[in-house]
Design a protein around this motif. Structure first.
Motif, short mmCIF file in Angstrom:
data_model
loop_
_atom_site.label_atom_id
_atom_site.label_comp_id
_atom_site.label_asym_id
_atom_site.label_seq_id
_atom_site.Cartn_x
_atom_site.Cartn_y
_atom_site.Cartn_z
N SER A 127 1.02 -0.98 -0.10
CA SER A 127 -0.33 -0.07 0.07
C SER A 127 0.95 1.34 0.36
O SER A 127 0.03 2.57 -0.93
CB SER A 127 -1.13 -0.24 1.18
N ALA A 128 2.25 1.45 0.31
CA ALA A 128 2.90 2.36 0.73
C ALA A 128 3.45 2.73 -0.03
O ALA A 128 3.68 3.94 -1.36
CB ALA A 128 3.44 1.91 1.81
N ARG A 129 3.41 1.79 -1.31
CA ARG A 129 4.79 2.41 -2.72
C ARG A 129 3.36 2.79 -3.18
O ARG A 129 3.70 2.81 -4.51
CB ARG A 129 4.43 0.25 -2.93
N GLY A 130 2.03 1.68 -3.47
CA GLY A 130 0.65 2.18 -4.46
C GLY A 130 0.92 4.50 -3.74
O GLY A 130 0.13 4.71 -5.00
N ILE A 131 0.74 4.00 -2.88
CA ILE A 131 0.47 5.90 -2.39
C ILE A 131 1.80 6.70 -2.53
O ILE A 131 1.11 7.24 -3.25
CB ILE A 131 0.22 5.57 -0.54
N LEU A 132 2.51 6.43 -2.18
CA LEU A 132 3.77 7.09 -3.71
C LEU A 132 4.48 7.52 -4.07
O LEU A 132 4.50 8.20 -4.62
CB LEU A 132 5.38 6.23 -2.60
N ASP A 133 3.92 6.06 -5.36
CA ASP A 133 3.77 6.94 -6.63
C ASP A 133 2.84 7.92 -6.57
O ASP A 133 3.32 7.91 -7.59
CB ASP A 133 3.66 5.59 -7.32
N GLU A 134 1.32 7.71 -6.25
CA GLU A 134 0.70 8.73 -6.59
C GLU A 134 1.25 9.97 -6.08
O GLU A 134 1.43 11.14 -6.96
CB GLU A 134 -0.72 8.38 -6.30
N LEU A 135 1.82 10.21 -5.31
CA LEU A 135 1.87 10.90 -4.76
C LEU A 135 3.08 12.02 -5.67
O LEU A 135 3.34 13.16 -5.37
CB LEU A 135 2.65 11.36 -3.26
N ALA A 136 4.75 10.91 -6.19
CA ALA A 136 5.22 11.34 -7.02
C ALA A 136 4.03 11.92 -7.95
O ALA A 136 5.64 13.06 -8.77
CB ALA A 136 6.12 10.02 -6.74
N GLY A 137 3.34 11.04 -8.26
CA GLY A 137 2.83 11.90 -9.84
C GLY A 137 2.10 13.24 -10.02
O GLY A 137 2.02 13.80 -10.79
N ALA A 138 1.77 13.91 -8.65
CA ALA A 138 0.98 14.60 -8.18
C ALA A 138 1.22 15.84 -8.26
O ALA A 138 1.87 16.77 -7.78
CB ALA A 138 -0.26 15.01 -7.35
N GLY A 139 3.37 15.44 -7.73
CA GLY A 139 4.02 16.52 -7.80
C GLY A 139 4.50 16.74 -6.55
O GLY A 139 5.21 17.75 -5.85
N LEU A 140 4.13 15.91 -5.41
CA LEU A 140 4.22 15.84 -4.36
C LEU A 140 5.78 15.51 -3.21
O LEU A 140 6.04 15.50 -2.15
CB LEU A 140 2.91 16.13 -3.06
N LEU A 141 6.10 14.62 -4.54
CA LEU A 141 7.12 13.98 -4.32
C LEU A 141 8.11 13.98 -5.49
O LEU A 141 7.36 14.20 -5.96
CB LEU A 141 6.95 12.87 -3.74
N ARG A 142 9.53 13.78 -4.75
CA ARG A 142 9.97 13.70 -6.52
C ARG A 142 11.52 11.78 -5.95
O ARG A 142 11.93 12.28 -5.06
CB ARG A 142 11.57 14.64 -6.26
N ALA A 143 10.71 11.51 -7.86
CA ALA A 143 11.35 10.18 -6.88
C ALA A 143 12.84 10.18 -7.73
O ALA A 143 13.41 11.08 -7.98
CB ALA A 143 10.93 9.41 -8.36
N VAL A 144 13.56 9.61 -6.66
CA VAL A 144 14.98 9.70 -6.77
C VAL A 144 15.64 8.67 -7.52
O VAL A 144 15.39 7.29 -7.09
CB VAL A 144 15.23 9.53 -5.49
N PRO A 145 17.11 8.86 -8.42
CA PRO A 145 17.58 7.47 -9.13
C PRO A 145 18.34 7.16 -8.58
O PRO A 145 18.93 7.26 -7.95
CB PRO A 145 17.67 8.33 -10.68
N ALA A 146 17.23 5.53 -8.11
CA ALA A 146 18.71 4.88 -7.34
C ALA A 146 17.95 3.36 -7.46
O ALA A 146 16.97 3.21 -8.21
CB ALA A 146 17.62 5.71 -5.58
N PRO A 147 18.41 2.80 -7.05
CA PRO A 147 18.57 0.70 -7.34
C PRO A 147 17.69 0.09 -6.95
O PRO A 147 16.80 -0.25 -7.08
CB PRO A 147 20.17 0.23 -7.07
N LEU A 148 17.03 0.84 -5.50
CA LEU A 148 15.90 0.38 -5.04
C LEU A 148 15.20 1.49 -4.84
O LEU A 148 15.08 3.00 -5.02
CB LEU A 148 16.51 0.68 -3.63
N PRO A 149 13.89 1.35 -4.70
CA PRO A 149 13.07 2.34 -4.99
C PRO A 149 13.57 3.81 -3.35
O PRO A 149 13.17 3.94 -2.85
CB PRO A 149 11.28 1.68 -4.32
N GLN A 150 12.62 4.66 -4.10
CA GLN A 150 13.63 5.53 -3.09
C GLN A 150 13.02 7.47 -3.50
O GLN A 150 13.05 7.41 -4.94
CB GLN A 150 14.95 6.17 -2.84
N TYR A 151 11.45 8.69 -2.69
CA TYR A 151 11.68 9.48 -2.68
C TYR A 151 11.73 10.89 -1.71
O TYR A 151 13.10 10.37 -1.27
CB TYR A 151 9.91 9.68 -2.86
N GLU A 152 12.12 11.51 -2.92
CA GLU A 152 12.61 12.66 -1.44
C GLU A 152 11.36 13.85 -1.73
O GLU A 152 10.20 13.93 -2.54
CB GLU A 152 13.87 13.57 -2.31
#
Length: 695
Positions: A304-329
């Motif tokens: 559930s956390a993974r899905g919400i993080l992707d949604e928040l990144a899509g809305a511009g509320l988070l920034r996806a960080v290029p990394a080998p593991l899923p990471q956001y800022e």
């Protein structure tokens, strides 16, 4: 980075409309500012105009409030001019997400690490800054210092090399630094602002009502961060017109910045679970988020956390960080606003519970990260099998990769937990497991800089909570690192303080180790009398506790101190006592080495015949211990002694025997023998001793 004038990648909340591919270059506007900044690089400075050679790097300042796209402009400038600086590009952020200035010592340490240079643990801020500037003295490098809170930090890191360029990002001027070329940012121009919106939504929604779109841009003052969130809201509401968004923003009763108003609207439009997670992400250490952090903060499943993080990144509320593991800022410009929302809508107890869940999850991940290195232990393997799959690492390499990727966030978590002051038990467990994991994967020497900082945090908690046992352990660990880096006087003071704490805690381990370490520090400083005295105090304690192996080792240290002082009689007496203890414990290798040292001292004392007999006995014990190096060394010593006694033939025979032994050892090593030291062997040196720690 703190502020972006580029669109974040990711899926939008409605799932409608493709977004630009991740990694595609999407910088917008600022053509005039970029042209002026490039011209400032070429323009002569005050020193050049006066006929003097510029003593320091050129400084360009990009000033603007958070959300103005100042970091994105700096990154675009760096991208355009990086090829002029063969020394490479170095980056450092000088402010924490919560607004706390990053100490120069930490920034300099990270920059030196990026250059691949050693950073001695415990080095002072001035020393590290000087080392960094010296490293750039003959290197034409480009240095980007993001979110600088003031001139002091920038000035400390400013290279003394006119071939370098420093680009600083700050809210205001850097008063006190000469010849700074400022570029102050306002909003984006209307054309670029509209393009930023249309990259998020169907352009028709703008072209059918251009006046409303331009009014929205004016309302948001052309701020890239606010426009990004506005585009995300419109993408999530495909039936809403641009004018509808403008009306809702006008209807917001709370005053504040355009970014704050559009964030409140975006937050209110999210599902309850996503909105709560977004608020709680303001508690993430260093603004660095992964699915485990989000899951623990929100108390939801990992999927559930993974899905919400992707949604928040899509809305511009988070920034996806290029990394080998899923990471956001969490964008720096949003962090204080999200924290304000969390404090307004969540009770303090709920926020504290979220912090506790996050720390507990981190502790468990660190435990498994360390345990995966102990695959030879059946008990550890069974314990790992009993853990949920989400908390297990498939291989030691995967665990190490996770530890390296999460290292900044883990260190920030330790600092924040200690600063909080209300979760000290969790903070202590976190630091204990962090030390063990780093030692297991990196080794004590490679992790020494980080370990020093962690032990200082342990000391802070121990002093605040009046925990003398842990205070003694932290002081011992810090003193050990001081001693290894040549700060013997500072190490001696800490060893004495550790002795006091150990006595207060009635901890024989800490007091014994502290007394021996005090002796070692005195010996390093050349005070052999005091060294022997302190080793003798530690010996008395070991003998009283029946610890014969430790007593034998201390007899040897006392003998070494007497040898340095030229008191060979005392040295011989203590080596014989050490040999007797080794004979009692049955330690054959240690017995052989002690006989070897006894023979050496006999030779120093002018007793070659005794030395010869002892050396022959030591050879026999070394043969029993299968210590070929010691055998060879003893054969060479026998040869030297026999030559002095006037028997060159026998000396030649012993020297030949030593050469044969060494030749056989080299052959064995070529056949696959190793003498490597695993990181686990370093573990005891930096273990944090906590009574309530879990393994």
């Amino acid at each position: 980075m703190a502020d972006q004038a580029v669109e974040p990648s990711g899926a939008n909340l409605s799932g409608k409309g493709p977004l630009p591919a991740a990694g595609e270059h999407r910088f917008l506007g600022r053509a005039r500012e970029l042209k002026e900044l490039r011209a400032d690089i070429e323009r002569a400075g005050l020193d050049t105009i006066s006929g003097r050679k510029a003593p320091r790097a050129r400084i360009l300042l990009i000033a603007g409030r958070p959300g103005s796209g100042r970091t994105a402009l700096a990154e675009e400038l760096v991208r355009e001019v990086a090829d002029r600086y063969p020394g490479g590009v170095l980056r450092a952020r000088l402010t924490e997400p919560d607004g706390t200035p990053v100490p120069v010592e930490r920034a300099a340490r990270e920059l030196l690490a990026a250059l691949g240079l050693p950073t001695p643990p415990g080095a002072t801020e001035d020393d590290l800054a000087e080392t960094f500037r010296a490293a750039l003295a003959d290197r034409a490098a480009l240095l980007l210092l993001d979110d600088a809170p003031g001139a002091e930090q920038v000035d400390a890191l400013l290279p003394d090399n006119a071939d370098c360029l420093l680009v600083a990002v700050a809210r205001g001027p850097l008063t006190g630094i000469a010849d700074v070329r400022p570029c102050t940012l306002g909003g984006l121009d209307t054309k670029s602002s509209l393009e930023l919106l249309t990259r998020r939504i169907d352009p028709v929604r703008v072209t059918v009502d251009p006046r409303s779109a331009e009014g929205l841009v004016e309302l948001l003052q052309g701020q890239p961060a606010a426009l990004t969130l506005a585009g995300g809201w419109l993408a999530a509401h495909p039936q809403a017109a641009v004018a509808d968004l403008a009306k809702q923003l006008h209807a917001d009763p709370d005053e504040g910045t355009p970014l704050g108003r559009v964030l409140r609207l975006a937050h209110a439009s999210l599902p309850a679970g996503a909105a709560r997670m977004l608020r709680l992400l303001a508690l993430a250490p260093a603004g660095d988020v992964d699915p485990h952090t989000a899951s623990a903060l929100a108390g939801c499943s990992l999927d559930s956390a993974r899905g919400i993080l992707d949604e928040l990144a899509g809305a511009g509320l988070l920034r996806a960080v290029p990394a080998p593991l899923p990471q956001y800022e969490v964008p720096g410009c949003l962090h204080p606003l999200l924290l304000s929302l969390a404090r307004a809508q969540d009770r303090p107890a709920e926020l504290q519970l979220a912090r506790a869940r996050m720390l507990e999850r981190t502790v468990r991940l660190l435990q498994t990260c360390r345990a995966i290195t102990e695959t030879d232990s059946p008990e550890t393997r069974e314990k790992l099998k009993g853990l949920p799959p989400a908390l297990r690492f498939p291989t030691p390499r995967a665990a190490e990769d996770w530890l390296r990727a999460r290292r900044p966030a883990l260190l920030a978590a330790a600092r924040l937990a200690v600063a909080d002051g209300e979760l000290d038990t969790l903070a202590r467990r976190l630091m204990s497991q962090l030390v063990r994991a780093m030692v297991a994967h990196f080794g004590t020497q490679a992790a020494a800089g980080d370990l020093y900082g962690i032990h200082r945090l342990v000391l802070d908690v121990a002093e605040r909570r009046r925990l003398p046992r842990e205070r003694a352990a932290a002081l011992l660990n810090l003193a050990d690192l001081d001693a290894r880096t040549g700060r013997t006087a500072q190490a001696l003071a800490r060893y004495r303080a550790a002795l006091d704490a150990g006595r207060e805690a009635n901890d024989p381990y800490a007091t014994g180790r502290a007394m021996e370490s005090v002796g070692g520090a005195h010996q390093e400083l050349g005070d052999h009398d005091r060294a022997a005295d302190w080793f003798g105090r530690a010996l008395s304690q070991r003998l009283a506790r029946g610890e014969h192996e430790e007593a034998a080792r201390l007899y040897g240290r006392i003998a070494g101190a007497h040898t340095y002082a030229g008191r060979y009689g005392e040295a011989l007496r203590n080596w014989r006592a050490a040999i007797a203890e080794h004979r009692r414990t049955g330690d054959v290798p240690a017995h052989a080495r002690a006989l070897s040292e006894l023979a050496r001292v006999q030779e120093y004392a002018g007793r070659p015949a005794e030395s010869l007999r002892t050396c022959q006995e030591a050879v026999e014990w070394a043969r029993r211990a299968d210590d070929v190096r010691l055998q060879a060394a003893l054969q060479l010593r026998l040869a030297d002694t026999l030559e002095r006694l006037g028997d060159p033939v026998a000396a030649s025979l012993h020297r030949g025997a030593a050469e044969r032994i060494l030749g056989e050892e080299v052959q064995g090593a070529d056949d696959g023998g190793t003498d490597a030291t695993s990181p686990e062997q370093d573990a005891d040196a930096c273990e944090i001793r906590i009574a309530s720690a879990e393994d």
